[in-house]
Design a protein around this motif. Sequence first.
Motif, PDB file in Angstrom:
ATOM      1  N   PHE A  11       0.806  -1.214   0.000  1.00 19.48           N
ATOM      2  CA  PHE A  11       0.000   0.000   0.000  1.00 19.48           C
ATOM      3  C   PHE A  11       0.844   1.271   0.000  1.00 19.48           C
ATOM      4  O   PHE A  11       0.404   2.303  -0.454  1.00 19.48           O
ATOM      5  CB  PHE A  11      -0.946   0.003   1.201  1.00 19.48           C
ATOM      6  N   GLN A  12       2.069   1.172   0.526  1.00 17.19           N
ATOM      7  CA  GLN A  12       2.972   2.319   0.561  1.00 17.19           C
ATOM      8  C   GLN A  12       4.360   1.892   0.139  1.00 17.19           C
ATOM      9  O   GLN A  12       4.811   0.806   0.485  1.00 17.19           O
ATOM     10  CB  GLN A  12       3.114   2.869   1.981  1.00 17.19           C
ATOM     11  N   VAL A  13       5.029   2.760  -0.589  1.00 18.47           N
ATOM     12  CA  VAL A  13       6.447   2.595  -0.878  1.00 18.47           C
ATOM     13  C   VAL A  13       7.145   3.748  -0.162  1.00 18.47           C
ATOM     14  O   VAL A  13       6.814   4.912  -0.396  1.00 18.47           O
ATOM     15  CB  VAL A  13       6.739   2.641  -2.394  1.00 18.47           C
ATOM     16  N   ILE A  14       8.068   3.412   0.733  1.00 17.86           N
ATOM     17  CA  ILE A  14       8.810   4.425   1.477  1.00 17.86           C
ATOM     18  C   ILE A  14      10.273   4.324   1.068  1.00 17.86           C
ATOM     19  O   ILE A  14      10.879   3.260   1.190  1.00 17.86           O
ATOM     20  CB  ILE A  14       8.660   4.217   3.001  1.00 17.86           C
ATOM     21  N   ILE A  15      10.829   5.432   0.591  1.00 19.76           N
ATOM     22  CA  ILE A  15      12.220   5.463   0.165  1.00 19.76           C
ATOM     23  C   ILE A  15      12.959   6.449   1.062  1.00 19.76           C
ATOM     24  O   ILE A  15      12.725   7.658   0.994  1.00 19.76           O
ATOM     25  CB  ILE A  15      12.356   5.868  -1.313  1.00 19.76           C
ATOM     26  N   ASP A  16      13.827   5.920   1.923  1.00 22.20           N
ATOM     27  CA  ASP A  16      14.601   6.752   2.839  1.00 22.20           C
ATOM     28  C   ASP A  16      15.897   7.185   2.159  1.00 22.20           C
ATOM     29  O   ASP A  16      16.422   6.477   1.304  1.00 22.20           O
ATOM     30  CB  ASP A  16      14.900   5.965   4.114  1.00 22.20           C
ATOM     31  N   ILE A  28      12.737   1.877  -9.103  1.00 22.78           N
ATOM     32  CA  ILE A  28      12.645   0.409  -9.046  1.00 22.78           C
ATOM     33  C   ILE A  28      11.522  -0.055  -8.118  1.00 22.78           C
ATOM     34  O   ILE A  28      10.650  -0.822  -8.542  1.00 22.78           O
ATOM     35  CB  ILE A  28      14.000  -0.221  -8.680  1.00 22.78           C
ATOM     36  N   PRO A  29      11.475   0.373  -6.844  1.00 18.72           N
ATOM     37  CA  PRO A  29      10.364  -0.098  -6.000  1.00 18.72           C
ATOM     38  C   PRO A  29       9.014   0.475  -6.420  1.00 18.72           C
ATOM     39  O   PRO A  29       7.981  -0.178  -6.247  1.00 18.72           O
ATOM     40  CB  PRO A  29      10.751   0.373  -4.593  1.00 18.72           C
ATOM     41  N   ILE A  30       9.004   1.674  -6.986  1.00 15.70           N
ATOM     42  CA  ILE A  30       7.731   2.273  -7.410  1.00 15.70           C
ATOM     43  C   ILE A  30       7.119   1.480  -8.554  1.00 15.70           C
ATOM     44  O   ILE A  30       5.919   1.209  -8.576  1.00 15.70           O
ATOM     45  CB  ILE A  30       7.950   3.750  -7.800  1.00 15.70           C
ATOM     46  N   VAL A  31       7.938   1.080  -9.503  1.00  7.28           N
ATOM     47  CA  VAL A  31       7.452   0.307 -10.647  1.00  7.28           C
ATOM     48  C   VAL A  31       7.179  -1.151 -10.245  1.00  7.28           C
ATOM     49  O   VAL A  31       6.203  -1.756 -10.687  1.00  7.28           O
ATOM     50  CB  VAL A  31       8.470   0.374 -11.810  1.00  7.28           C
ATOM     51  N   THR A  32       8.022  -1.695  -9.381  1.00  3.28           N
ATOM     52  CA  THR A  32       7.843  -3.090  -8.958  1.00  3.28           C
ATOM     53  C   THR A  32       6.534  -3.274  -8.204  1.00  3.28           C
ATOM     54  O   THR A  32       5.819  -4.248  -8.410  1.00  3.28           O
ATOM     55  CB  THR A  32       9.024  -3.530  -8.066  1.00  3.28           C
ATOM     56  N   PHE A  33       6.225  -2.332  -7.317  1.00  2.42           N
ATOM     57  CA  PHE A  33       5.001  -2.421  -6.517  1.00  2.42           C
ATOM     58  C   PHE A  33       4.006  -1.375  -7.003  1.00  2.42           C
ATOM     59  O   PHE A  33       3.664  -0.435  -6.300  1.00  2.42           O
ATOM     60  CB  PHE A  33       5.332  -2.243  -5.033  1.00  2.42           C
ATOM     61  N   GLN A  38       0.476   5.077  -2.331  1.00  2.72           N
ATOM     62  CA  GLN A  38       1.209   6.220  -1.794  1.00  2.72           C
ATOM     63  C   GLN A  38       2.704   5.958  -1.878  1.00  2.72           C
ATOM     64  O   GLN A  38       3.162   4.863  -1.577  1.00  2.72           O
ATOM     65  CB  GLN A  38       0.789   6.425  -0.342  1.00  2.72           C
ATOM     66  N   VAL A  39       3.443   6.974  -2.281  1.00  4.10           N
ATOM     67  CA  VAL A  39       4.900   6.908  -2.303  1.00  4.10           C
ATOM     68  C   VAL A  39       5.421   8.015  -1.400  1.00  4.10           C
ATOM     69  O   VAL A  39       5.046   9.174  -1.556  1.00  4.10           O
ATOM     70  CB  VAL A  39       5.460   7.084  -3.733  1.00  4.10           C
ATOM     71  N   ILE A  40       6.253   7.631  -0.439  1.00  2.00           N
ATOM     72  CA  ILE A  40       6.831   8.591   0.494  1.00  2.00           C
ATOM     73  C   ILE A  40       8.332   8.594   0.276  1.00  2.00           C
ATOM     74  O   ILE A  40       8.978   7.545   0.332  1.00  2.00           O
ATOM     75  CB  ILE A  40       6.503   8.213   1.952  1.00  2.00           C
ATOM     76  N   VAL A  41       8.871   9.761  -0.008  1.00  2.00           N
ATOM     77  CA  VAL A  41      10.312   9.891  -0.171  1.00  2.00           C
ATOM     78  C   VAL A  41      10.839  10.777   0.957  1.00  2.00           C
ATOM     79  O   VAL A  41      10.261  11.813   1.261  1.00  2.00           O
ATOM     80  CB  VAL A  41      10.701  10.446  -1.559  1.00  2.00           C
TER      81      VAL A  41
END
Length: 87
Positions: A11-16, A28-33, A38-41
């Motif tokens: 449900f969320q992709v979080i990129i630290d 990569i994670p945005i396209v994979t999932f 929601q995408v949080i950077v």
Amino acid sequence: MYTVITHCAVFQVIIDDCGMASEPECMIPIVTFDSAKQVIVLGDCLQVPPTLRSPVASSLGLGVSLLERYREKAITLNTQYRMVSPK
């Protein structure tokens, strides 16, 4: 070799530390999932930039992080919470 889990509900992709990663690395994670709603950077694009070793990649603009590219549209914090305030 890495195993990528693609058959799960994300449900969320979080990129630290997104400011330190190149835009293709963050995609990569945005396209994979792609089921993520929601995408949080997180990060600081004014600190350490993405590291590129290829002059060709640099000339193509791949030295810009995803966070830097969308900096004008980002919600930013006005208070630094991790550092000790000066006395």
